[in-house]
Design a protein around this motif. Sequence first.
Motif, PDB file in Angstrom:
ATOM      1  N   ARG B 355     101.354  85.502  25.519  1.00 36.49           N
ATOM      2  CA  ARG B 355     101.555  86.292  24.319  1.00 36.49           C
ATOM      3  C   ARG B 355     102.911  86.076  23.651  1.00 36.49           C
ATOM      4  O   ARG B 355     102.969  85.904  22.434  1.00 36.49           O
ATOM      5  N   PRO B 356     104.023  86.117  24.413  1.00 38.43           N
ATOM      6  CA  PRO B 356     105.330  86.027  23.739  1.00 38.43           C
ATOM      7  C   PRO B 356     105.436  84.786  22.857  1.00 38.43           C
ATOM      8  O   PRO B 356     106.043  84.830  21.784  1.00 38.43           O
ATOM      9  N   LYS B 359     103.939  85.478  19.593  1.00 35.05           N
ATOM     10  CA  LYS B 359     104.760  86.364  18.785  1.00 35.05           C
ATOM     11  C   LYS B 359     105.850  85.574  18.064  1.00 35.05           C
ATOM     12  O   LYS B 359     106.180  85.854  16.911  1.00 35.05           O
ATOM     13  N   TRP B 360     106.390  84.588  18.765  1.00 38.54           N
ATOM     14  CA  TRP B 360     107.477  83.805  18.168  1.00 38.54           C
ATOM     15  C   TRP B 360     106.994  82.713  17.232  1.00 38.54           C
ATOM     16  O   TRP B 360     107.779  82.117  16.515  1.00 38.54           O
TER      17      TRP B 360
END
Lengths: 321, 669
Positions: B355-356, B359-360
């Motif tokens: 996920r991260p 997000k980025w």
Amino acid sequence: MARHWRAGAAGLAVLGLTLTACGGAKVGDSSEAGGSGSSGKCGTFNLAVNPWVGYEADAAVVAYVAEHDLKCKVTKKDLKEEIAWQGFGTGEVDAVLENWGHDDLKKKYITQQKTAVEAGSTGNKGIIGWYVPPWLAKAHPDITDWKNLNKYAAKFKTSESGGKGQLLDGDPSYVTNDEALVKNLKLDFKVVYAGSETALIQAYRNAEKNKQWVIGYFYEPQWFLSEVPLVKVDLPAYKSGCDADAAKVACDYPVYDLDKIVSAKFAKSASPAYDLVKKFNWTNDDQNTVAKYIAVDKMTPEAAAKKWVDANRDKVDAWVK
Amino acid sequence: MTVVMEKPGNPGQTKQAEPPPPVAPVRRISRSMVVAVILVVWLVLFAVLRGKQTLSLAAADLTDLHRWLNDVNDSIGANRNSNPLFLYGFNEIRLVIDNLVTFVQDLISQPSGDRPLPQIGWLGVVGLAGYVSWAVANWRVALLAVAGFTFLGLQGLWQESMDTLSLTLSAVLVALLFALPLGVWAGLSQRANRIVTPFLDFMQTMPTLVYLAPLTLFFLIGGASATIATVIYAAPPAIRISAHAIRSVPATTVEAAASMGATRRQSLLKVLLPMSKRTVVMGINQTVMAALAMVAIAALIDAPGLGKTVVQALQSLDVGTAFNAGLAIVVMAIVLDRVTTAASGRAEAARRSSRPFLKWRRPLLAAGGVVAVVLVYLSHTYVWAAEFPGDGSTGSNIAKAADNVTTWAQDNLSGLTNGFRDAITNGLLNPFQTLLTDSPWWLVGAALIGIAVVLGGWRAGITTAVCVGLLVATGVWSDGMTTLASTVVATVLVMVLGVVFGVWMGRSALADRLVRPTLDAAQVMPPFVYLVPFLALFGATRFTAIVAAIVYAAPVAIKIIADGVRTVPAATVEAATSTGCNTWQIITKVQLPMARSALTLATNQGLIYVLSMVVVGGLVGAGALGYDVVAGFSQGQLYGKGLAAGLAIVLLGVMFDRITQAAARRTSN
């Protein structure tokens, strides 16, 4: 967090690039002479370039003179003959600089469609015939007479010639009567089509290097002759009209007066480029020199043209006056 | 002329996943016995009837059909300025495509307007290539794209490469505009598929040289004609593959959507298209590759770019320069191939990643976009960023090295190669060719039909009969048989290489990694580049054409066979090992028999690829159909004959394709 860092670094790099760039020269602000200053009088000159080096030499020189002396914008188009002539009617081609006979095309485009007109001789003499590598002519001097060819036929046998001697022909756009000649002169040979000039030249190059037996179609002026001076075989002499019936030809090829063809529109355009094409005239040696610069010395066509033009200013002046 | 595609819609290939059940041995023996009987009868009749009714035609002779085609061609040329079809049809199409090409060229390759340089210079193009690759695929291929494009500049071929890229991009864009809707349609409707398939076969097998000259008649010389020629050749893979993609969406999913009340339109837009996206991108990849393969051919009608460099170098037999430009085409093909392949897998890769990262991704993409825009701006404004710096000395070094290698090979190998050539020509090619060309045409035809029936069944037999009939009608039967002989010999050699390297690569991952890049390069390198060295090694002979065809066709066969060998279940191989089989026995008794359908598919593709090289063969002494096509392109009065010869090549291709595919279905049933 690594992503953060990466984006930051990228940003910095861009900033750095921008700063270093500040001192650079800008596109279009160079005050170099001759750059975009195309004087309107000549306009665009569409020059067909047919695929052999001799023609490329013609085109290089004419284009160079048109650009530098007449300030034309020259667009060279690499095309085979048939397609180049097709371009006369559509306005895509203004001039063809080296035409080898091609009575069929003249009939179609000059007489019938009236999209093209002749623009006089180039001064080059086109010689077509059968040639052997120099080592062979030296070892067997009598081979240059066609009457002795049958004596040697067995030596010219290859895997392609079905038991007979091989007579190698090249690119299909060549003007050729070779099949009729072999039949009518009762030669024990078979015409084998190499299919391209490249294949033909490579065959002669190998033959001279490795002392192989090769006989085939070739022509002058040609740059390759300055690398390997092929020797012409004498066929029965050409007499006017002896090639009237294609099936019954039994004589040598005529000497072609190579000429220039331009589109009808271009001829009426009063462009200085048309006058240049019309006056353009040089010798086989001239063409071979430029062709050698391009093919053997690997100069660009522009550089080759410049070298020749600088050395032959008087000839060029006669074209542009 | 050079196809870089494997028909994935092919029934043979989809079947190779499941190991073919053992075929009843009794039937197989009887089938090969029938073929043997046919051959024996043929040989006996050949001995009796040799040289009769061979339908041979001399190089300059024409049939009525050929003359009629000439007349059609002439009347089109003469009336093109008065015909409304031209004034309102072709001329408009030409204008649109010409504008598209000119627009892209102004952007990246040609001086535009008053500027001495294109709108976007090298730094901008490299930046954009890197950014787009990163956005649609991943950072690894983005690095590859940047490195690849920079290399093009270092070779001293920046502008030529950008011309080639503009033409490729324009052609792919136009191709997809037609190909994707057609492909979706063919995927949804079985009937549409059946209508489209023969046209696609035709578009891919018809030698490009045949329609290049008429295209200039319709669309004039230059960018537009070159683009359209490329579109004709490059669109079929995208159509086939997107149809295949739609068809392979599981039926249950579509039904589920329908049961929830989705309309046809909704299920197409929300279910079918998204689910087949991955495969469709694969189709785009194949179209890009096919478009690049056309670069050298399109140069014959004045298409700008790398192809021109190759063709011009060929005129003065300058192998080094031709190789340098050919290498640039290979590099561009590799970059575009890896980027599109990675792009087709990106959605999945992204889903798997954490996920991260997602997000980025957005801010990073925005930041990257800004960088790309700045680079574009710089390259638009400053000379150092617009014009590739340096003198292209890498290119001349590459050229020199290629020259040296070629000269060495020519000097040291020609004794060896001539012996090999003569052995194959006298031992295999000549007897076979004599059998085909000196038998009466009806005998050859009957034998071909008989073999087709035995191997492929009645349907294949009927197709063959129709093809034989049409071949006779083209008036180039004898040349067709000469070409057939060379084609079959080339295919036999392709299969020998295919089995040797395919088994090796299928058994060893290391071998696969080592050999595969060479195979890729062999498929994309324009054949014009290696013609000169081959001419030096083998002379202007049919064998040279065969060797050129092998270089192009063997990679496909090798890849397919390697794939087939790899899919043999490991358990089966282990079982064989445990019963004491040695390596040789495992290969011959287990792996090859189980990969039989891959072998048939490889034969099929090998043959089609060899046929696509027939015209190139005509340039180096193969004569026959290839020469007829080349001659038709060069001489007005032979135009009709060239067209007929092109048709004959298509007919040979269709005949083989149907026989081998039917045979493949039979062996795997």
